[in-house]
Design a protein around this motif. Structure first.
Motif, PDB file in Angstrom:
ATOM      1  N   ASP A  54       0.830  -1.214   0.000  1.00 29.41           N
ATOM      2  CA  ASP A  54       0.000   0.000   0.000  1.00 29.41           C
ATOM      3  C   ASP A  54       0.862   1.262   0.000  1.00 29.41           C
ATOM      4  O   ASP A  54       0.570   2.239  -0.693  1.00 29.41           O
ATOM      5  CB  ASP A  54      -0.917   0.012   1.232  1.00 29.41           C
ATOM      6  N   LEU A  59      -0.989   4.269  -1.925  1.00 28.32           N
ATOM      7  CA  LEU A  59      -2.349   4.249  -1.371  1.00 28.32           C
ATOM      8  C   LEU A  59      -2.304   4.740   0.070  1.00 28.32           C
ATOM      9  O   LEU A  59      -3.314   5.179   0.619  1.00 28.32           O
ATOM     10  CB  LEU A  59      -2.903   2.825  -1.369  1.00 28.32           C
ATOM     11  N   ASP A  79      -3.491  14.650  -1.557  1.00 23.19           N
ATOM     12  CA  ASP A  79      -4.205  13.415  -1.888  1.00 23.19           C
ATOM     13  C   ASP A  79      -4.619  13.346  -3.355  1.00 23.19           C
ATOM     14  O   ASP A  79      -4.596  12.284  -3.967  1.00 23.19           O
ATOM     15  CB  ASP A  79      -5.458  13.281  -1.002  1.00 23.19           C
ATOM     16  N   ASN A  80      -4.999  14.488  -3.899  1.00 24.62           N
ATOM     17  CA  ASN A  80      -5.413  14.495  -5.299  1.00 24.62           C
ATOM     18  C   ASN A  80      -4.253  14.144  -6.227  1.00 24.62           C
ATOM     19  O   ASN A  80      -4.415  13.408  -7.199  1.00 24.62           O
ATOM     20  CB  ASN A  80      -5.983  15.864  -5.681  1.00 24.62           C
ATOM     21  N   ALA A  83      -3.634  10.498  -6.049  1.00 29.11           N
ATOM     22  CA  ALA A  83      -4.651   9.776  -6.825  1.00 29.11           C
ATOM     23  C   ALA A  83      -4.288   9.808  -8.304  1.00 29.11           C
ATOM     24  O   ALA A  83      -4.427   8.802  -9.011  1.00 29.11           O
ATOM     25  CB  ALA A  83      -6.022  10.396  -6.588  1.00 29.11           C
ATOM     26  N   LYS A  84      -3.805  10.957  -8.759  1.00 27.00           N
ATOM     27  CA  LYS A  84      -3.449  11.071 -10.184  1.00 27.00           C
ATOM     28  C   LYS A  84      -2.278  10.157 -10.516  1.00 27.00           C
ATOM     29  O   LYS A  84      -2.252   9.525 -11.575  1.00 27.00           O
ATOM     30  CB  LYS A  84      -3.103  12.521 -10.518  1.00 27.00           C
ATOM     31  N   ARG A  86      -1.456   7.367  -8.953  1.00 22.10           N
ATOM     32  CA  ARG A  86      -1.972   5.999  -8.972  1.00 22.10           C
ATOM     33  C   ARG A  86      -2.678   5.719 -10.291  1.00 22.10           C
ATOM     34  O   ARG A  86      -2.467   4.697 -10.921  1.00 22.10           O
ATOM     35  CB  ARG A  86      -2.964   5.775  -7.820  1.00 22.10           C
ATOM     36  N   GLY A  87      -3.522   6.665 -10.680  1.00 16.44           N
ATOM     37  CA  GLY A  87      -4.331   6.468 -11.875  1.00 16.44           C
ATOM     38  C   GLY A  87      -3.485   6.315 -13.129  1.00 16.44           C
ATOM     39  O   GLY A  87      -3.844   5.580 -14.045  1.00 16.44           O
ATOM     40  N   PHE A  92      -3.781  -1.691 -10.381  1.00 16.89           N
ATOM     41  CA  PHE A  92      -3.972  -2.551  -9.208  1.00 16.89           C
ATOM     42  C   PHE A  92      -4.726  -3.830  -9.543  1.00 16.89           C
ATOM     43  O   PHE A  92      -5.737  -3.790 -10.245  1.00 16.89           O
ATOM     44  CB  PHE A  92      -4.781  -1.806  -8.134  1.00 16.89           C
ATOM     45  N   MET A 111     -13.522   2.642 -16.354  1.00 15.14           N
ATOM     46  CA  MET A 111     -13.517   3.620 -15.266  1.00 15.14           C
ATOM     47  C   MET A 111     -12.184   4.364 -15.076  1.00 15.14           C
ATOM     48  O   MET A 111     -12.168   5.593 -15.040  1.00 15.14           O
ATOM     49  CB  MET A 111     -13.968   2.953 -13.973  1.00 15.14           C
ATOM     50  N   PRO A 112     -11.039   3.651 -14.978  1.00 12.43           N
ATOM     51  CA  PRO A 112      -9.793   4.406 -14.780  1.00 12.43           C
ATOM     52  C   PRO A 112      -9.501   5.357 -15.944  1.00 12.43           C
ATOM     53  O   PRO A 112      -8.849   6.392 -15.753  1.00 12.43           O
ATOM     54  CB  PRO A 112      -8.719   3.321 -14.665  1.00 12.43           C
ATOM     55  N   TRP A 114     -11.751   7.056 -17.486  1.00 14.58           N
ATOM     56  CA  TRP A 114     -12.552   8.258 -17.215  1.00 14.58           C
ATOM     57  C   TRP A 114     -11.744   9.223 -16.340  1.00 14.58           C
ATOM     58  O   TRP A 114     -11.675  10.426 -16.599  1.00 14.58           O
ATOM     59  CB  TRP A 114     -13.859   7.856 -16.513  1.00 14.58           C
ATOM     60  N   PHE A 115     -11.104   8.645 -15.290  1.00 14.58           N
ATOM     61  CA  PHE A 115     -10.329   9.494 -14.379  1.00 14.58           C
ATOM     62  C   PHE A 115      -9.164  10.173 -15.096  1.00 14.58           C
ATOM     63  O   PHE A 115      -8.674  11.197 -14.648  1.00 14.58           O
ATOM     64  CB  PHE A 115      -9.794   8.664 -13.205  1.00 14.58           C
ATOM     65  N   GLN A 116      -8.720   9.561 -16.198  1.00 13.11           N
ATOM     66  CA  GLN A 116      -7.621  10.164 -16.949  1.00 13.11           C
ATOM     67  C   GLN A 116      -8.139  11.124 -18.016  1.00 13.11           C
ATOM     68  O   GLN A 116      -7.359  11.676 -18.793  1.00 13.11           O
ATOM     69  CB  GLN A 116      -6.761   9.077 -17.615  1.00 13.11           C
ATOM     70  N   ARG A 159      -8.646  -4.031 -16.193  1.00 17.84           N
ATOM     71  CA  ARG A 159      -8.832  -2.677 -15.659  1.00 17.84           C
ATOM     72  C   ARG A 159      -7.482  -2.057 -15.290  1.00 17.84           C
ATOM     73  O   ARG A 159      -7.229  -0.892 -15.542  1.00 17.84           O
ATOM     74  CB  ARG A 159      -9.733  -2.722 -14.428  1.00 17.84           C
TER      75      ARG A 159
END
Lengths: 237, 396
Positions: A54, A59, A79-80, A83-84, A86-87, A92, A111-112, A114-116, A159
């Motif tokens: 982790d 994480l 944190d943001n 997250a970026k 990680r994305g 994972f 989904m991932p 979308w975050f990109q 994913r």
């Protein structure tokens, strides 16, 4: 620090405050992950291997010490930003798959992306292609509940691959699978490594750990040994 | 804003149809009642405004009594009408007398209002929209036993509808209906709608009462001068009476006070209706808290695979806002329908209610409902956004 080190942990300590008792999950760990490596983290239950995973996959923030991702210290990031990272950088694969049950296989893989910020039509094309690559071409619109364990884990791998990350992080990826499905997933991970992905995997099975190039052994929150695995091509098939 | 968020949020709500629609209901009821009350209130305002437009801004009304204490004893008299007529800037003035009496029609007795007018000044009352004939003719000074009735009076007061040339019996005398007036507006017009109108001298003769003017209607020569004319009348009457035991109101004053009372009533009602919106908001809060709890592992996964706290916050806020928005739209539609129905019912019972589509009210309802949703969703959304991904993932 050589250029090809992706993750570098320096004297990482992670302490959990459980009221009266303080639990030292990690107790001063130094670790390097080089580009293109396949590393297994092994250790008995409670040795801190999942916590290490982790922390290395950003994480979790360490209590002290520092983790560098592509030379950047994570303590300086909010944190943001984590997250970026990680994305974009990390894919994972969890022991319990952790798919979103309300969504179809394709939507889970999308989904991932979308975050990109990938446009929807591109997301669909990419998700379909990856699901095809992991052998689920005929299952793309199925919900996780309509898939077998092995198929679910393949969706999870798809994913993880969606954003084409540098590193695949796998936490006991075969732990919830029967032996046949487990071997197939393991083969998939080995193939990814062959194709240039950097792999970081937690397992408690010696046999699986032997697939890696290096095995890091953990006990009581400390690295007690690092074994380099000799290359011996055993092909089951 | 990211369109994807909307479609994702909409998807999430759609998957929980029953729960989402129950949550919607709170907002729907709140917005519907606010919209209905505002629409109906505005309808009243508009019809009041329209009536006063008819009355004209050069109209003044004199009423007896300057305040509560004196209004019971103070009286206007016939001479006052002449005094007012002689004031500079006054075009015309006419008194209205009121008497409450029992009349009968074909064995049926009813207590009714009889208005006495001065037949010489028909024109002024016609100007004010109070004596528009539907059929028949107006009164002349020799019409002692001829009367007009309002259209509502003709229809409603007795079991049988009244028609031209029929007779009403009053104190043993037969009064012949020679004209029926059109339905007018609400305040003064309504008085004429629901009454018998006759020559005030004849009214005094039949009842034997010595009537004093209930109101004196005054028309100023031009509307720019109304305030000055009012002051002059006031001085003239005060000289005649020796004290100020009367009130003079301009049409716009009456309109203002009527509208401000209406406005206050409306405000109170809308405030009460708005309380149900608060309840609706709490419903959204509750639903979203549940959704966040249920989707803890999903939030963990989303964060692990790259969703920022900001995105998670936006997603849940959008879901809450959408509940509000959809509720607002349904609520607006429902409220508007209720107002329309209310308008029809009011019109059929004689109250003129103009319900019209107001784009600002629609936009306001949608905006406000969306806002209520977002506010209610903020706490749950924040909780979701600040969730620790590791803890969220490990939770089963």
């Amino acid at each position: 620090m050589p250029a090809d080190i992706i993750i570098n942990a320096k004297n990482v300590v992670k302490t959990y405050d459980m009221g009266a008792v303080k639990v030292h999950a990690l107790n001063g760990v130094d670790f390097e992950l080089k580009k293109g490596e396949f590393v297994s983290i092994m250790g008995p239950s409670g040795s801190g291997k999942t916590t290490l995973l982790d922390v290395l996959s950003v994480l979790l923030r360490p209590t002290s010490g520092e983790v560098f991702i592509n030379k950047k210290p994570i303590s300086k990031m909010d944190d943001n930003e984590l997250a970026k990272i990680r994305g974009k950088t990390i894919g994972f694969v969890f022991q319990t798959f952790n798919l979103i049950n309300r969504l179809s296989a394709k939507e889970n893989v999308m989904m991932p992306l979308w975050f990109q910020g990938v446009p929807k039509s591109d997301r669909e094309n990419r998700a379909e292609k990856i699901l095809f690559d992991v052998g689920l071409a005929d299952r793309i619109n199925h919900k996780p509940s309509e898939l077998s364990g092995g198929q679910r884990q393949r969706v999870a791998v798809a994913r993880a691959l969606a954003v084409d990350p540098e590193i695949i992080v796998a936490d006991e990826p075969t732990g919830n699978l029967d032996s046949v499905s487990g071997e197939q997933i393991m083969q998939l991970i080995k193939d990814l490594h062959k194709n240039g992905k950097t792999i970081l995997m937690v397992t408690h099975e010696e046999e699986l750990a032997q697939n890696a190039g290096r095995i890091v052994r953990l006990r009581d929150g400390k690295i007690v040994a690092t074994d380099v695995v000799k290359k011996k091509e055993i092909n089951v098939y | 804003m990211d369109l994807e968020l909307f479609s994702r949020a909409f998807e999430n709500l759609r998957r929980q149809k029953l729960r989402s629609s129950l949550t919607l209901l709170g907002i729907v009821i709140g917005i519907a009642s606010v919209v209905a009350l505002i629409s109906i209130g505005d309808g009243f305002n508009k019809s009041v405004e329209r009536e006063f437009e008819k009355l004209g801004s050069n109209t003044l009304i004199i009423l007896p009594g300057s305040g509560l204490a004196t209004s019971f004893f103070a009286e206007l008299d016939e001479d006052d009408v002449d005094t007012v007529k002689s004031v500079k800037g006054v075009e015309n003035a006419t008194p209205i007398y009121v008497s409450s009496q029992i009349v009968s029609f074909k064995e049926e007795k009813q207590a009714v209002l009889i208005l006495g007018i001065d037949t010489r000044d028909h024109a002024l009352l016609e100007d004010l929209g109070m004596l528009d004939l539907n059929e028949g003719r107006l009164l002349t000074s020799s019409d002692n036993f001829s009367v007009l009735v309002g259209s509502r009076f003709a229809e409603d007061v007795f079991e049988e509808e009244l028609y031209l040339k029929q007779n009403i019996v009053f104190e043993g005398d037969s009064l012949r209906i020679v004209g029926i007036t059109k339905a007018a507006g609400q305040s003064f017009g309504a008085m004429f709608d629901n009454a018998i109108v006759m020559n005030y001298k004849a009214l005094e003769d039949i009842t034997g009462e010595d009537l004093t003017p209930f109101r004196i209607f005054v028309k100023a020569v031009n509307k720019e001068e109304v305030q000055e004319v009012k002051d002059r009348i006031s001085r003239a009457l005060e000289r005649a009476h020796g004290r100020e035991d009367f009130q003079i109101m301009t049409a716009s004053q009456i309109q203002e006070s009527a509208l401000s009372i209406l406005g206050l009533i409306q405000l109170v009602l809308v405030f009460i209706a708005a309380i149900s919106l608060v309840v609706g908001g709490i419903g959204i809060l509750n639903t979203m808290l549940m959704a966040v709890m249920e989707r803890t592992d999903e939030i963990g996964v989303m964060k692990a695979i790259g969703a920022t706290n900001t995105l998670v916050l936006q997603l849940f806020l959008t879901e809450a806002g959408l509940i509000g928005l959809v509720g607002g739209f349904i609520g607006y539609s429902l409220g508007f329908i209720v107002a329309l129905v209310g308008g029809v019912v009011a019109s059929s019972s004689g109250v003129d209610l103009i319900i019209s589509f107001e784009p600002m009210l629609l936009l306001g309802s949608l905006g406000f409902a969306f806002f209520v949703g977002m506010i209610s969703g903020f706490l749950p959304a924040r909780r979701a956004s600040l969730m620790d991904p590791v803890e969220a993932l490990r939770e089963e």
